[in-house]
Design an enzyme around this catalytic site. Structure first.
Site, mmCIF file in Angstrom:
data_model
loop_
_atom_site.group_PDB
_atom_site.id
_atom_site.type_symbol
_atom_site.label_atom_id
_atom_site.label_comp_id
_atom_site.label_asym_id
_atom_site.label_seq_id
_atom_site.Cartn_x
_atom_site.Cartn_y
_atom_site.Cartn_z
ATOM 1 N N SER A 32 -45.754 -45.223 -47.380
ATOM 2 C CA SER A 32 -44.426 -45.829 -47.213
ATOM 3 C C SER A 32 -44.307 -46.955 -48.219
ATOM 4 O O SER A 32 -45.311 -47.545 -48.631
ATOM 5 C CB SER A 32 -44.298 -46.402 -45.796
ATOM 6 O OG SER A 32 -43.210 -47.309 -45.726
ATOM 7 N N TYR A 43 -47.847 -51.276 -38.951
ATOM 8 C CA TYR A 43 -47.409 -50.191 -39.848
ATOM 9 C C TYR A 43 -47.723 -50.567 -41.292
ATOM 10 O O TYR A 43 -48.322 -49.778 -42.034
ATOM 11 C CB TYR A 43 -45.904 -49.977 -39.651
ATOM 12 C CG TYR A 43 -45.321 -48.813 -40.428
ATOM 13 C CD1 TYR A 43 -45.508 -47.509 -40.005
ATOM 14 C CD2 TYR A 43 -44.558 -49.023 -41.580
ATOM 15 C CE1 TYR A 43 -44.955 -46.432 -40.702
ATOM 16 C CE2 TYR A 43 -44.003 -47.964 -42.287
ATOM 17 C CZ TYR A 43 -44.211 -46.671 -41.842
ATOM 18 O OH TYR A 43 -43.661 -45.612 -42.532
ATOM 19 N N LYS A 50 -50.503 -48.390 -43.405
ATOM 20 C CA LYS A 50 -50.006 -47.577 -44.526
ATOM 21 C C LYS A 50 -50.612 -48.053 -45.847
ATOM 22 O O LYS A 50 -50.858 -47.254 -46.755
ATOM 23 C CB LYS A 50 -48.477 -47.625 -44.582
ATOM 24 C CG LYS A 50 -47.799 -46.850 -43.457
ATOM 25 C CD LYS A 50 -48.001 -45.332 -43.593
ATOM 26 C CE LYS A 50 -47.125 -44.545 -42.641
ATOM 27 N NZ LYS A 50 -47.174 -43.100 -42.854
HETATM 28 P P1 NDP Z 1 -40.371 -38.382 -37.386
HETATM 29 O O1 NDP Z 1 -40.609 -39.346 -36.283
HETATM 30 O O2 NDP Z 1 -39.010 -37.860 -37.632
HETATM 31 O O3 NDP Z 1 -41.394 -37.144 -37.257
HETATM 32 C C1 NDP Z 1 -42.735 -37.380 -37.078
HETATM 33 C C2 NDP Z 1 -43.463 -36.058 -37.018
HETATM 34 O O4 NDP Z 1 -44.855 -36.326 -36.821
HETATM 35 C C3 NDP Z 1 -43.033 -35.195 -35.861
HETATM 36 O O5 NDP Z 1 -43.208 -33.837 -36.211
HETATM 37 C C4 NDP Z 1 -44.019 -35.585 -34.766
HETATM 38 O O6 NDP Z 1 -44.083 -34.562 -33.788
HETATM 39 C C5 NDP Z 1 -45.290 -35.729 -35.591
HETATM 40 N N1 NDP Z 1 -46.310 -36.623 -35.047
HETATM 41 C C6 NDP Z 1 -46.191 -37.903 -34.657
HETATM 42 N N2 NDP Z 1 -47.358 -38.360 -34.175
HETATM 43 C C7 NDP Z 1 -48.243 -37.344 -34.284
HETATM 44 C C8 NDP Z 1 -49.605 -37.185 -33.927
HETATM 45 N N3 NDP Z 1 -50.295 -38.175 -33.369
HETATM 46 N N4 NDP Z 1 -50.204 -35.994 -34.181
HETATM 47 C C9 NDP Z 1 -49.505 -34.971 -34.738
HETATM 48 N N5 NDP Z 1 -48.214 -35.065 -35.088
HETATM 49 C C10 NDP Z 1 -47.586 -36.239 -34.847
HETATM 50 O O7 NDP Z 1 -40.926 -39.123 -38.712
HETATM 51 P P2 NDP Z 1 -40.381 -39.156 -40.208
HETATM 52 O O8 NDP Z 1 -40.091 -37.783 -40.678
HETATM 53 O O9 NDP Z 1 -39.355 -40.222 -40.306
HETATM 54 O O10 NDP Z 1 -41.683 -39.732 -40.939
HETATM 55 C C11 NDP Z 1 -42.721 -38.902 -41.406
HETATM 56 C C12 NDP Z 1 -43.674 -39.771 -42.196
HETATM 57 O O11 NDP Z 1 -42.967 -40.432 -43.239
HETATM 58 C C13 NDP Z 1 -44.348 -40.880 -41.376
HETATM 59 O O12 NDP Z 1 -45.694 -41.009 -41.755
HETATM 60 C C14 NDP Z 1 -43.561 -42.119 -41.768
HETATM 61 O O13 NDP Z 1 -44.324 -43.273 -41.638
HETATM 62 C C15 NDP Z 1 -43.233 -41.816 -43.208
HETATM 63 N N6 NDP Z 1 -42.085 -42.534 -43.730
HETATM 64 C C16 NDP Z 1 -40.838 -42.385 -43.147
HETATM 65 C C17 NDP Z 1 -39.739 -43.063 -43.673
HETATM 66 C C18 NDP Z 1 -38.373 -42.922 -43.102
HETATM 67 O O14 NDP Z 1 -37.472 -43.714 -43.463
HETATM 68 N N7 NDP Z 1 -38.109 -41.959 -42.243
HETATM 69 C C19 NDP Z 1 -39.896 -43.979 -44.814
HETATM 70 C C20 NDP Z 1 -41.234 -44.055 -45.338
HETATM 71 C C21 NDP Z 1 -42.269 -43.360 -44.806
HETATM 72 P P3 NDP Z 1 -44.661 -34.841 -32.287
HETATM 73 O O15 NDP Z 1 -43.991 -36.083 -31.807
HETATM 74 O O16 NDP Z 1 -44.312 -33.611 -31.525
HETATM 75 O O17 NDP Z 1 -46.127 -35.015 -32.460
#
Ligand code: NDP
Length: 262
Positions: free
Chosen positions: A143, A156, A160
């Site tokens: 991130s 976070y 990260k």
């Molecule tokens: P979402 O919350 O939309 O999706 C997260 C995904 O990860 C889901 O599929 C969730 O499914 C899964 N997940 C969460 N925890 C676990 C776990 N312990 N084991 C397996 N799967 C897991 O997140 P985003 O798409 O927004 O973010 C994805 C990545 O991008 C993250 O690492 C985030 O930090 C990073 N990011 C996001 C930004 C943004 O603005 N959106 C900006 C910068 C970085 P389930 O809950 O069913 O496990």
């Protein structure tokens, strides 16, 4: 441009929604076969079936918590069953909200397991598969907060940042096996989770959640807008391909002008 990704095996964590789902679709559109992981099996299985049908690739859903040893082992085993992985996208993760003074050790540990140890354990299990297949690509979704913190989420920011350094360190260790490791630092990406949060925060003040999101974009991004998951996924897909063959051990920012340094 042919990216040469047809028939590759790609493992993507956090693939049931948001950025991970967009990366899965992007790779499937290029003909890659998928191993998709998330904790919630139902949503993941539905997306895996949809993607497989839409793009004519195979997509295996693994319901697994990447923050646990058992979860990473299940993902490694699913990749092995397909003959081994060529691409690993460590994407699963989530934001936090706390102060350093108040957050307990357990919370620090949970984010360390989710953002760092998942990547460590998956690398240990999947890099040997890649080596046997002649090489591969590992990408980390950190991130912009890894280098430019948002002050409400210290855990976070720190975890990260550690993931970004892990990516750099791993890249040197694995390049002799023709495995390219890189990191991507995104800015504001409009995922369903952002919309849910905006709706919650504005529920008692008129419900103008779109106005709230615009104010966040105005405050942080020079472009004054969020990026779409697809805009970010395009970069992951390119970095996964041989077209990015000289990209090794770097971090690429995709942030709409949010980064305030050079
Ligand atoms: P979402 O919350 O939309 O999706 C997260 C995904 O990860 C889901 O599929 C969730 O499914 C899964 N997940 C969460 N925890 C676990 C776990 N312990 N084991 C397996 N799967 C897991 O997140 P985003 O798409 O927004 O973010 C994805 C990545 O991008 C993250 O690492 C985030 O930090 C990073 N990011 C996001 C930004 C943004 O603005 N959106 C900006 C910068 C970085 P389930 O809950 O069913 O496990």
């Amino acid at each position: 441009m042919d990216l040469g990704l047809k028939g590759k095996i790609a493992v993507i964590t956090g693939a049931s929604v948001g950025i991970g789902l967009a990366i899965a679709e992007g790779l499937a559109a290029e003909g890659s076969n998928l191993v998709l992981a998330a904790r919630g099996g139902e949503r993941l299985e539905a997306e895996a079936a949809r993607i497989a049908g839409k793009y004519g690739v195979s997509a295996t859903a693994v319901a697994a918590d990447v923050a646990t040893v058992a979860g990473t082992e299940a993902i490694i085993a699913a990749a092995a069953e397909k003959g081994g992985a060529d691409i690993l996208i460590n994407n699963a993760g989530t934001g936090s909200n706390e102060t350093v003074m108040e957050a307990p050790d357990e919370k620090w540990q949970a984010y360390w397991d989710l953002h760092v140890m998942a990547a460590v354990r998956l690398a240990r299990g999947i890099a040997p598969q890649m080596k046997r297949r002649g090489g591969g690509v590992i990408l980390h979704n950190a991130s912009i907060c890894a280098v430019q913190p948002l002050w409400y989420e210290p855990i976070y920011n720190v975890s990260k940042s550690a993931l970004m350094m892990f990516s750099k360190t791993l890249s040197t260790e694995l390049i002799p096996d023709n495995i390219r490791v890189n990191c991507v630092n995104a800015g504001l990406i409009l995922t369903p989770d952002w919309i849910k949060t905006a709706k919650q925060l504005t529920a008692e003040s008129g419900g103008n959640w779109e106005g709230y999101l615009q104010s966040v974009a105005n405050e942080h991004a020079a472009s004054k807008r969020f990026g779409t998951p697809e805009e970010l996924a395009n970069v992951f897909v390119f970095l996964s391909s041989e077209r990015a063959s000289y990209c090794i051990g770097s971090t690429y920012f995709v942030d709409g002008g949010m980064l305030k340094t050079i």
